[in-house]
Motif scaffolding. Structure first.
Motif, PDB file in Angstrom:
ATOM      1  N   UNK A  87       0.849  -1.277  -0.016  1.00 41.49           N
ATOM      2  CA  UNK A  87      -0.016   0.118   0.053  1.00 41.49           C
ATOM      3  C   UNK A  87       0.747   1.422  -0.139  1.00 41.49           C
ATOM      4  N   UNK A 122       1.066   4.710   1.306  1.00 44.26           N
ATOM      5  CA  UNK A 122       0.565   5.393   2.275  1.00 44.26           C
ATOM      6  C   UNK A 122       0.946   7.064   2.307  1.00 44.26           C
ATOM      7  N   UNK A 181       0.269  10.857   4.564  1.00 45.73           N
ATOM      8  CA  UNK A 181      -0.317  11.247   5.956  1.00 45.73           C
ATOM      9  C   UNK A 181      -1.125  12.542   5.365  1.00 45.73           C
ATOM     10  N   UNK A 182      -2.300  12.496   6.122  1.00 43.72           N
ATOM     11  CA  UNK A 182      -3.344  13.613   5.906  1.00 43.72           C
ATOM     12  C   UNK A 182      -3.962  14.211   7.101  1.00 43.72           C
ATOM     13  N   UNK A 183      -4.532  15.424   7.139  1.00 45.23           N
ATOM     14  CA  UNK A 183      -5.150  15.783   8.324  1.00 45.23           C
ATOM     15  C   UNK A 183      -6.696  15.214   8.398  1.00 45.23           C
ATOM     16  N   UNK A 184      -6.912  14.864   9.577  1.00 43.47           N
ATOM     17  CA  UNK A 184      -8.495  14.116   9.748  1.00 43.47           C
ATOM     18  C   UNK A 184      -9.124  14.937  10.746  1.00 43.47           C
ATOM     19  N   UNK A 185     -10.412  15.583  10.625  1.00 46.69           N
ATOM     20  CA  UNK A 185     -10.916  16.123  11.643  1.00 46.69           C
ATOM     21  C   UNK A 185     -12.160  15.609  11.813  1.00 46.69           C
ATOM     22  N   UNK A 186     -12.713  15.325  13.152  1.00 48.80           N
ATOM     23  CA  UNK A 186     -13.649  14.340  13.687  1.00 48.80           C
ATOM     24  C   UNK A 186     -14.593  15.519  14.716  1.00 48.80           C
ATOM     25  N   UNK A 187     -15.735  14.978  14.806  1.00 50.35           N
ATOM     26  CA  UNK A 187     -16.853  15.835  15.749  1.00 50.35           C
ATOM     27  C   UNK A 187     -16.041  16.158  17.096  1.00 50.35           C
ATOM     28  N   UNK A 188     -15.497  15.141  17.805  1.00 48.59           N
ATOM     29  CA  UNK A 188     -14.868  15.437  18.902  1.00 48.59           C
ATOM     30  C   UNK A 188     -13.230  15.479  18.763  1.00 48.59           C
ATOM     31  N   UNK A 190      -3.256  11.692  10.578  1.00 50.18           N
ATOM     32  CA  UNK A 190      -3.444  10.304  10.365  1.00 50.18           C
ATOM     33  C   UNK A 190      -2.850   9.814   9.007  1.00 50.18           C
ATOM     34  N   UNK A 191      -2.582   8.387   8.982  1.00 48.55           N
ATOM     35  CA  UNK A 191      -2.260   7.796   7.691  1.00 48.55           C
ATOM     36  C   UNK A 191      -3.430   7.417   6.965  1.00 48.55           C
ATOM     37  N   UNK A 192      -3.290   7.512   5.417  1.00 44.90           N
ATOM     38  CA  UNK A 192      -4.358   7.128   4.570  1.00 44.90           C
ATOM     39  C   UNK A 192      -3.868   6.493   3.481  1.00 44.90           C
ATOM     40  N   UNK A 193      -4.481   5.523   2.734  1.00 45.25           N
ATOM     41  CA  UNK A 193      -3.815   4.852   1.443  1.00 45.25           C
ATOM     42  C   UNK A 193      -4.186   5.870   0.311  1.00 45.25           C
ATOM     43  N   UNK A 229      -5.179   6.566  -2.746  1.00 45.64           N
ATOM     44  CA  UNK A 229      -6.010   5.591  -3.593  1.00 45.64           C
ATOM     45  C   UNK A 229      -5.746   5.690  -5.322  1.00 45.64           C
TER      46      UNK A 229
END
Lengths: 412, 343
Positions: free
Chosen positions: B39, B41, B43-50, B56-59, B61
């Protein structure tokens, strides 16, 4: 006079918008909405609310099934995709992202998403990939009457819980005061992930798929999980979340860490023994080993729109789902879930989830290889929990199983 | 029959066998020799409700799609999957044999490997359940054969019930019965005067429960085949044996059993094959902690958040090989008998 005019105008506008909402919730154009979701009450409610948008040239169908995780990747891979909407959570969005099966939603939000709150947008690499509409977390359920009889205050840490369990057992109030969903498989692995998050450790070496749980945090996690079992029914290895819910309702358990999504069912009290429901208190999840964050993972549930569908279907699907999670629906069903929607007034069932989130619990990790670790944990921890293996051996087995799977999956 | 007619006669079956048996097996073998592409990989920024935003790492695509388009099967891995820790665990066994503290240590460490753990239970289930179920089925058949005709219908119906019930439902029913508050579990507690006795807790009791379930659910098949066979036992031979003063046991021993021997071979063949694929009771009894089987390993690879097709393929091929090894002695015996008759 001026006030009267204002009121009349706003009432008129209200009637008009309400009218529009009833008439096929105002979807322009044509489209087919096909929803795939997990199967529990809150999601069924969202699905049926979205189905109100059907009519004219818009069709809405939904499939709520516990097998959704196994279906979603193949169903969204074909073109056109079998489903236009996949309802996902932190973990189940990952396979869809890995295979590039869902579309960015920013243009649809600009056009139809005025009601959405900024914290509902799940942004990955700057693009909104999902709209979250409910939060969930495991948290503490305890019996106030039993703790009062033993003279114990509300437990804040796992160390408190162990001491309380010892006291309750010694006083002869209950034989097995604790319960946890330790059934090998998804549940047992989730218990490990929860506790490990509470130790503050990271699962993987930064920026790589190299597993990093074979350390003091991992040992502390296993030690805590095992210590709790001394106060559980000897059959603890066969109890999942529904199993411990039944034990607690039967009045056999004084404290458990249980899903917030099952709090409504608990307070509703169907099938519960006398005195259980009225004495149940929902509180934040405990911390572990002197840590400061609750030892549980925070979860969100949200919807995504498939990539392999026409833009018309995507637009219709987005609008139907926005209607499905509308503030009106939430206002009518405040107790079903901890909604992440504008205007939601948390009810008594949401207290525990909100306390846990406010205490700073960490989200369930979204790394692409987290699923492999969850599977490895679900198989390899059973022998340790049954007492036939050391903690060191169990962690080594998890690492070996994870490495094997990650090599096959192409991550290592 | 001319060869041409015979060939035309079996052609539809041959086509079906190629389509539904041979091709899927070939596909599984090919699948088992491949693993996913490495794969790519990012690294991207990841934003969540909390909890706000984290890196975090992403594939990647787009890059993966190109790799897949070039080689849709994934990377060729040869027998790598067969030899890794999830299957035959060649390196791990080598390490255990090179460095251990005795036979007990070797056994327990090999048993700790998932494949060998599953294989142990699978083989024990096969070799305990098959003979016991056949024996029980034979005894029931003898019993039913002697009861008055009027009672035979209902008795046969009730004897067949365990086979009629879907295996998963059957195992769930028994599982509920052995729970501490179930009818068997509660009675056992009283009987042994041990309020902590739990059939689900200890590995030994879990195995015993599963084996008991296996015999219970397999016996009806043996019964119904043996009962049919009993109707074909030549009455004159039995009568002459009686005139010669043979007891009931002697008649069974010297007339009935030899007569039913070919049938027994057939039953053993079918049941060995069936039991080698044991799966439902493990799920029904929630026994994954104490007992797994080869089929359960395949199920585990194909469910959950991460699907491992290569690994499932390798376990499937090993299962097929296992079935062939198990059946070889029986098949050789049948072949010899067949040749004997022809000559």
């Amino acid at each position: 006079m001026k006030l009267l005019l204002k009121t009349t105008v706003s009432l008129g506008v209200l009637c008009l918008t309400a009218g529009a909402a009833f008439a096929e919730c105002g979807i322009e154009g044509t489209g087919s909405v096909r929803i795939l979701s997990n199967d529990f009450e809150a999601l069924r409610l969202v699905n049926t609310t979205a189905a109100e948008c059907a009519g004219g040239s818009v069709t809405v169908t939904s499939n709520a099934t516990a097998e959704h995780k196994n279906i979603q990747v193949p169903a969204l891979t074909i073109n056109p995709a079998e489903y236009s909407v996949a309802v996902v959570a932190n973990n189940s969005i990952v396979p869809l992202l890995n295979d590039d099966l869902i579309r960015p939603l920013d243009d649809l939000i600009a056009q139809y998403g005025q009601d959405l709150q900024p914290n509902q947008l799940i942004k990955i690499d700057g693009k909104t990939m999902a709209i979250a509409f409910m939060g969930n977390a495991q948290h503490l359920f305890y019996r106030k009457d039993i703790l009062d009889q033993a003279g114990i205050a509300e437990p804040k840490t796992y160390e408190d819980i162990l001491a309380a369990a010892e006291k309750i057992k010694a006083d002869g109030l209950m034989q097995y005061p604790l319960a946890a969903s330790d059934k090998p498989g998804w549940d047992l692995a989730a218990e490990f992930v929860n506790t490990y998050l509470g130790t503050g450790g990271e699962f993987f070496a930064t920026g790589s798929a190299e597993l990093d749980i074979d350390n003091a945090n991992g040992l502390k996690t296993l030690e805590t999980m095992k210590a709790l079992t001394a106060y559980m029914d000897p059959d603890y290895l066969t109890f999942d979340a529904n199993g411990i819910q039944a034990e607690y309702k039967a009045g056999n358990v004084a404290m458990m860490v249980q899903w917030g999504s099952l709090a409504g069912d608990m307070l509703n009290g169907e099938g519960a023994a006398d005195g259980v429901v009225e004495n149940t208190v929902l509180a934040a999840a405990p911390t572990v080993g002197g840590g400061s964050v609750p030892a549980v993972a925070l979860w969100w549930d949200g919807f995504t729109i498939a990539k392999n569908i026409s833009d018309e279907d995507a637009a219709a699907s987005f609008q139907a789902m926005v209607h499905g999670i509308s503030p009106d629906m939430v206002a009518a069903n405040p107790t079903v879930a901890t909604w992440l929607v504008a205007g939601y007034e948390p009810g008594p069932a949401a207290v525990g989830v909100i306390a846990t989130a406010n205490a700073g619990a960490r989200a369930y990790p979204m790394q692409p290889y987290m699923g492999l670790l969850h599977t490895a944990l679900s198989v390899e921890l059973a022998e340790f929990m049954a007492g036939s293996e050391s903690a060191e051996q169990a962690l080594a087995d998890v690492k070996a199983a994870y490495d094997t799977a990650a090599k096959e999956g192409g991550y290592l | 029959m001319p060869h041409k007619t015979f060939f035309a006669f079996i052609l539809p079956s041959l086509i079906a066998m190629v389509l539904f048996i041979a091709l899927p097996i070939v596909s599984v073998v090919v699948q088992s020799m491949h693993v996913e592409h490495g794969r790519i990989l990012v690294s991207v920024e990841n934003c969540q409700p909390f909890g706000g935003c984290t890196t975090e790492t992403r594939v990647d695509t787009a890059a993966m799609a190109q790799l897949r388009a070039e080689q849709p099967m994934g990377q060729f891995n040869g027998f790598g999957t067969y030899l890794n820790r999830g299957h035959l665990a060649v390196n791990e066994i080598g390490a255990i044999l090179a460095n251990n503290t005795g036979l007990g240590d070797i056994v327990s460490r090999i048993y700790n490997l998932p494949f060998y753990k599953a294989l142990s239970f699978t083989l024990v289930f096969c070799f305990v359940v098959t003979p016991l179920a056949m024996g029980l089925g034979f005894i029931i058949a003898l019993g039913v054969n002697t009861i008055p005709k009027m009672l035979k219908g209902p008795v046969i119906f009730f004897s067949l019930l365990p086979m009629i019930i879907t295996p998963l439902i059957g195992s769930l029913i028994l599982y509920w019965m052995i729970q501490p508050n179930g009818i068997i579990g509660a009675n056992l507690r009283v009987l042994f005067d041990d309020p902590t006795l739990s059939l689900r807790q200890s590995p030994v009791l879990t195995w015993l429960s599963l084996l008991f379930y296996g015999v219970w659910t397999n016996a009806p098949f043996s019964f119904v085949v043996f009962y049919a066979g009993l109707q074909t036992v030549p009455a004159d031979t039995l009568e002459s044996a009686m005139i010669d003063g043979a007891s009931r046991w002697e008649r069974i021993r010297y007339v009935v059993i030899p007569h039913l021997a070919p049938l027994a071979t057939f039953v053993a063949l079918v049941q060995l094959m069936d039991n080698f694929r044991v799966f439902e009771p493990i799920v029904g009894f929630s026994a994954e902690a104490n007992a797994t089987s080869l089929s359960w390993l395949i199920f585990n690879d194909l469910s959950g958040d991460a699907l491992l097709f290569g690994s499932a393929g390798a376990t499937s091929v090993i299962t097929i090989i296992g079935v062939i090894i198990l059946l070889t002695p029986v098949l050789i015996r049948t072949w010899r008998e067949f040749n004997h008759k022809v000559v």
